[in-house]
Design an enzyme around this catalytic site. Structure first.
Site, PDB file in Angstrom:
ATOM      1  N   LYS A 141      -4.615  82.669 -45.094  1.00  0.00           N
ATOM      2  CA  LYS A 141      -3.212  82.238 -45.185  1.00  0.00           C
ATOM      3  C   LYS A 141      -2.593  82.452 -43.815  1.00  0.00           C
ATOM      4  CE  LYS A 141      -0.554  80.687 -48.540  1.00  0.00           C
ATOM      5  NZ  LYS A 141      -0.999  79.882 -49.691  1.00  0.00           N
TER       6      LYS A 141
HETATM    7  P1  NAD Z   1       8.503  74.082 -51.934  1.00  0.00           P
HETATM    8  O1  NAD Z   1       9.131  74.742 -50.772  1.00  0.00           O
HETATM    9  O2  NAD Z   1       8.135  72.643 -51.877  1.00  0.00           O
HETATM   10  O3  NAD Z   1       9.427  74.267 -53.254  1.00  0.00           O
HETATM   11  C1  NAD Z   1       9.983  75.487 -53.663  1.00  0.00           C
HETATM   12  C2  NAD Z   1      11.085  75.161 -54.672  1.00  0.00           C
HETATM   13  O4  NAD Z   1      11.606  76.379 -55.207  1.00  0.00           O
HETATM   14  C3  NAD Z   1      12.281  74.408 -54.083  1.00  0.00           C
HETATM   15  O5  NAD Z   1      12.722  73.454 -55.021  1.00  0.00           O
HETATM   16  C4  NAD Z   1      13.342  75.511 -53.931  1.00  0.00           C
HETATM   17  O6  NAD Z   1      14.664  74.990 -53.950  1.00  0.00           O
HETATM   18  C5  NAD Z   1      13.027  76.305 -55.163  1.00  0.00           C
HETATM   19  N1  NAD Z   1      13.576  77.654 -55.191  1.00  0.00           N
HETATM   20  C6  NAD Z   1      13.710  78.554 -54.172  1.00  0.00           C
HETATM   21  N2  NAD Z   1      14.296  79.666 -54.642  1.00  0.00           N
HETATM   22  C7  NAD Z   1      14.504  79.476 -55.961  1.00  0.00           C
HETATM   23  C8  NAD Z   1      15.066  80.271 -57.006  1.00  0.00           C
HETATM   24  N3  NAD Z   1      15.517  81.486 -56.780  1.00  0.00           N
HETATM   25  N4  NAD Z   1      15.114  79.737 -58.260  1.00  0.00           N
HETATM   26  C9  NAD Z   1      14.667  78.505 -58.497  1.00  0.00           C
HETATM   27  N5  NAD Z   1      14.124  77.706 -57.563  1.00  0.00           N
HETATM   28  C10 NAD Z   1      14.051  78.206 -56.309  1.00  0.00           C
HETATM   29  O7  NAD Z   1       7.224  74.993 -52.275  1.00  0.00           O
HETATM   30  P2  NAD Z   1       5.950  74.568 -53.119  1.00  0.00           P
HETATM   31  O8  NAD Z   1       4.908  74.063 -52.179  1.00  0.00           O
HETATM   32  O9  NAD Z   1       6.364  73.778 -54.301  1.00  0.00           O
HETATM   33  O10 NAD Z   1       5.435  76.017 -53.574  1.00  0.00           O
HETATM   34  C11 NAD Z   1       6.030  76.690 -54.671  1.00  0.00           C
HETATM   35  C12 NAD Z   1       5.111  77.836 -55.069  1.00  0.00           C
HETATM   36  O11 NAD Z   1       3.817  77.315 -55.403  1.00  0.00           O
HETATM   37  C13 NAD Z   1       4.851  78.880 -53.978  1.00  0.00           C
HETATM   38  O12 NAD Z   1       4.662  80.135 -54.598  1.00  0.00           O
HETATM   39  C14 NAD Z   1       3.536  78.424 -53.359  1.00  0.00           C
HETATM   40  O13 NAD Z   1       2.828  79.488 -52.721  1.00  0.00           O
HETATM   41  C15 NAD Z   1       2.828  77.954 -54.607  1.00  0.00           C
HETATM   42  N6  NAD Z   1       1.729  77.009 -54.337  1.00  0.00           N
HETATM   43  C16 NAD Z   1       1.950  75.841 -53.669  1.00  0.00           C
HETATM   44  C17 NAD Z   1       0.890  74.972 -53.456  1.00  0.00           C
HETATM   45  C18 NAD Z   1       1.085  73.630 -52.777  1.00  0.00           C
HETATM   46  O14 NAD Z   1       0.100  72.856 -52.719  1.00  0.00           O
HETATM   47  N7  NAD Z   1       2.264  73.287 -52.319  1.00  0.00           N
HETATM   48  C19 NAD Z   1      -0.396  75.303 -53.906  1.00  0.00           C
HETATM   49  C20 NAD Z   1      -0.580  76.515 -54.597  1.00  0.00           C
HETATM   50  C21 NAD Z   1       0.505  77.347 -54.799  1.00  0.00           C
END
Ligand code: NAD
Length: 424
Positions: free
Chosen positions: A112
């Site tokens: 990471k």
């Molecule tokens: P992103 O930045 O695209 O989206 C995050 C979302 O969460 C946004 O809509 C933001 O407004 C919202 N958010 C932030 N604080 C919040 C709160 N307090 N309450 C509600 N919503 C809130 O990120 P992402 O890529 O969608 O990743 C989200 C999670 O999934 C992370 O934990 C990331 O590590 C995990 N993840 C992502 C991927 C990927 O391929 N993008 C893969 C595996 C895991």
């Protein structure tokens, strides 16, 4: 066995990752010589990133790249841009990637990266300069057979394009397979952007099938409407489920009759509105109230440590599918388990992203593109098989799915260490 956390890694997400590791290991006969090695990173690089800002001043940011375990192949893991990024958080996420890739049978170890920065406060030019200097600083660790980054919170396909270009400029030729989650024109894969959300849906549909819960009578609540949450919401809507509440960082939107997800996505694209302002689709709802709404499926898809000992007793779902990394604390896990709520852990439920990243890496290496339908069906096949394997393991041994998933990942990695032996 309880582990001592090194001070430089001390962070709540790292403490959670190690506590989950300790808990899984207590159910295994893990070689004690591997225990200390596996609960901390194999390599960690901390870098200073000086960036010329638009006003001519130079600002210095802190960045990290952590490789947790290289025993099964090159390492793989996203790059996060967020003001709260620390070495401890990045190390915890790298460890999770090791178990996730091993569990899914992908030929990678976990890594990471991250930069402590709020990307929304930077101009596009500043973001590009930050990314290029960060990649130049961690260049010695990167490479298609060494370590392959991907997007995570706060980064996207454009940033991955700058990663690919910066690496390629350093070596003097185009290297497509050094990063995944890129735009299609430079070797990105069809289906990568929605892959994590799609994998979350594949797992959710199998949970409902296994527990004989009819999809069209199923209510879903999703926290977070970014990459993972919005694609999961859209695909679940298309499949016929009722998504009754969604949220972003500004708050939530609730409609007990079901939200019109395609219309919300169109509206958000049109004027970039925040979810609680879209009252034509539902009622605004507070963050804490959204998590405790009665529903069949709750999908946290935003941040770590959202389900805690405070709200776990009030959670009213039957199935909690972890789209985010580390959304449930150890205390909350025990409470949900006692209350009979099935938790499908992050390293299984959100593995769709790294599975399709693996497809992208393989396509780049083959100089060959796969059809989107092929990508969807291969993803579904890998994640569904992993889901049933872990579910049956958990049922047979009467342990939570998280413990079963971690045991499976740790055992796979331990086997690789054992047959490779200890160098020198
Ligand atoms: P992103 O930045 O695209 O989206 C995050 C979302 O969460 C946004 O809509 C933001 O407004 C919202 N958010 C932030 N604080 C919040 C709160 N307090 N309450 C509600 N919503 C809130 O990120 P992402 O890529 O969608 O990743 C989200 C999670 O999934 C992370 O934990 C990331 O590590 C995990 N993840 C992502 C991927 C990927 O391929 N993008 C893969 C595996 C895991």
């Amino acid at each position: 066995m309880t582990s001592v956390i090194p001070p430089e890694l001390d962070h709540s997400t790292f403490r959670l990752a190690v506590a989950q590791f300790d808990q899984a290991v207590s159910h295994m006969a893990l070689d004690p010589n591997l225990f200390d090695r596996l609960k901390s990173p194999q390599r960690a690089l901390s870098v200073s990133i000086p960036v010329r800002m638009d006003d001519g001043q130079v600002e210095v940011f802190r960045g990290y790249r952590v490789q947790h375990d290289l025993s099964r192949g090159p390492t793989k893991g996203g790059i996060r841009y967020h003001p709260d990024v620390t070495l401890g958080e990045v190390s915890a996420l790298a460890m999770g990637m090791t178990w996730k890739t091993a569990l899914a049978g992908l030929p990678f170890g976990g890594a990471k990266g991250g930069v402590a920065v709020n990307p929304t406060h930077l101009s596009s030019g500043e973001l590009e300069r930050l990314t290029r200097r960060y990649i130049a600083e961690i260049f010695p660790l990167l490479g298609p057979y060494k370590d392959i980054p991907a997007p995570d919170v706060g980064t996207n396909a454009q940033i991955m394009a700058w990663v690919m270009d910066t690496y390629s400029q350093q070596v003097g030729f185009s290297v497509r397979d050094v990063v995944t989650g890129k735009p299609l024109s430079i070797g990105g894969s069809l289906g990568r952007e929605e892959a994590t959300g799609r994998g979350v849906v594949d797992v959710t549909l199998e949970v409902l099938r296994h527990f004989q819960q009819p999809l069209t009578d199923t209510t879903i609540v999703i926290q977070g409407f970014g990459n993972v949450g919005s694609h999961a919401a859209r695909i679940l809507y298309e499949e016929g489920a009722k998504v009754i509440a969604i949220s972003d960082r500004f708050g939530g939107l609730h409609n007990p009759k079901g939200l019109d997800i395609p219309a919300i996505l169109t509206e958000r694209k049109r004027d970039k509105s925040i979810l609680p302002s879209l009252t034509q689709f539902g009622e605004p709802i507070l963050h804490e109230d959204l998590l405790t709404l009665p529903c069949h499926v709750l999908i946290p898809a935003a941040l770590a440590e959202q389900i805690t000992k405070t709200n776990a007793p009030k959670i009213q779902c039957q199935f909690l599918i972890e789209g985010a990394n580390g959304p449930t604390t150890l205390d909350a896990d025990a409470i949900l388990n006692d209350r009979g709520i099935l938790v499908v852990p992050d390293i299984l439920a959100n593995a769709g992203g790294v599975i399709v990243s693996y497809f992208e890496w393989a396509q780049d290496a083959q100089r060959f593109s796969w059809e989107e339908s092929h990508i969807h069906s291969r993803l579904q096949s890998i994640i569904t098989k992993a889901f049933y394997r872990i579910l049956h393991e958990a049922e047979d041994k009467k342990i939570p799915m998280r413990t079963a998933a971690l045991i499976s990942g740790i055992e796979e990695v331990a086997r690789a260490h054992q047959c490779r032996g200890l160098y020198p």
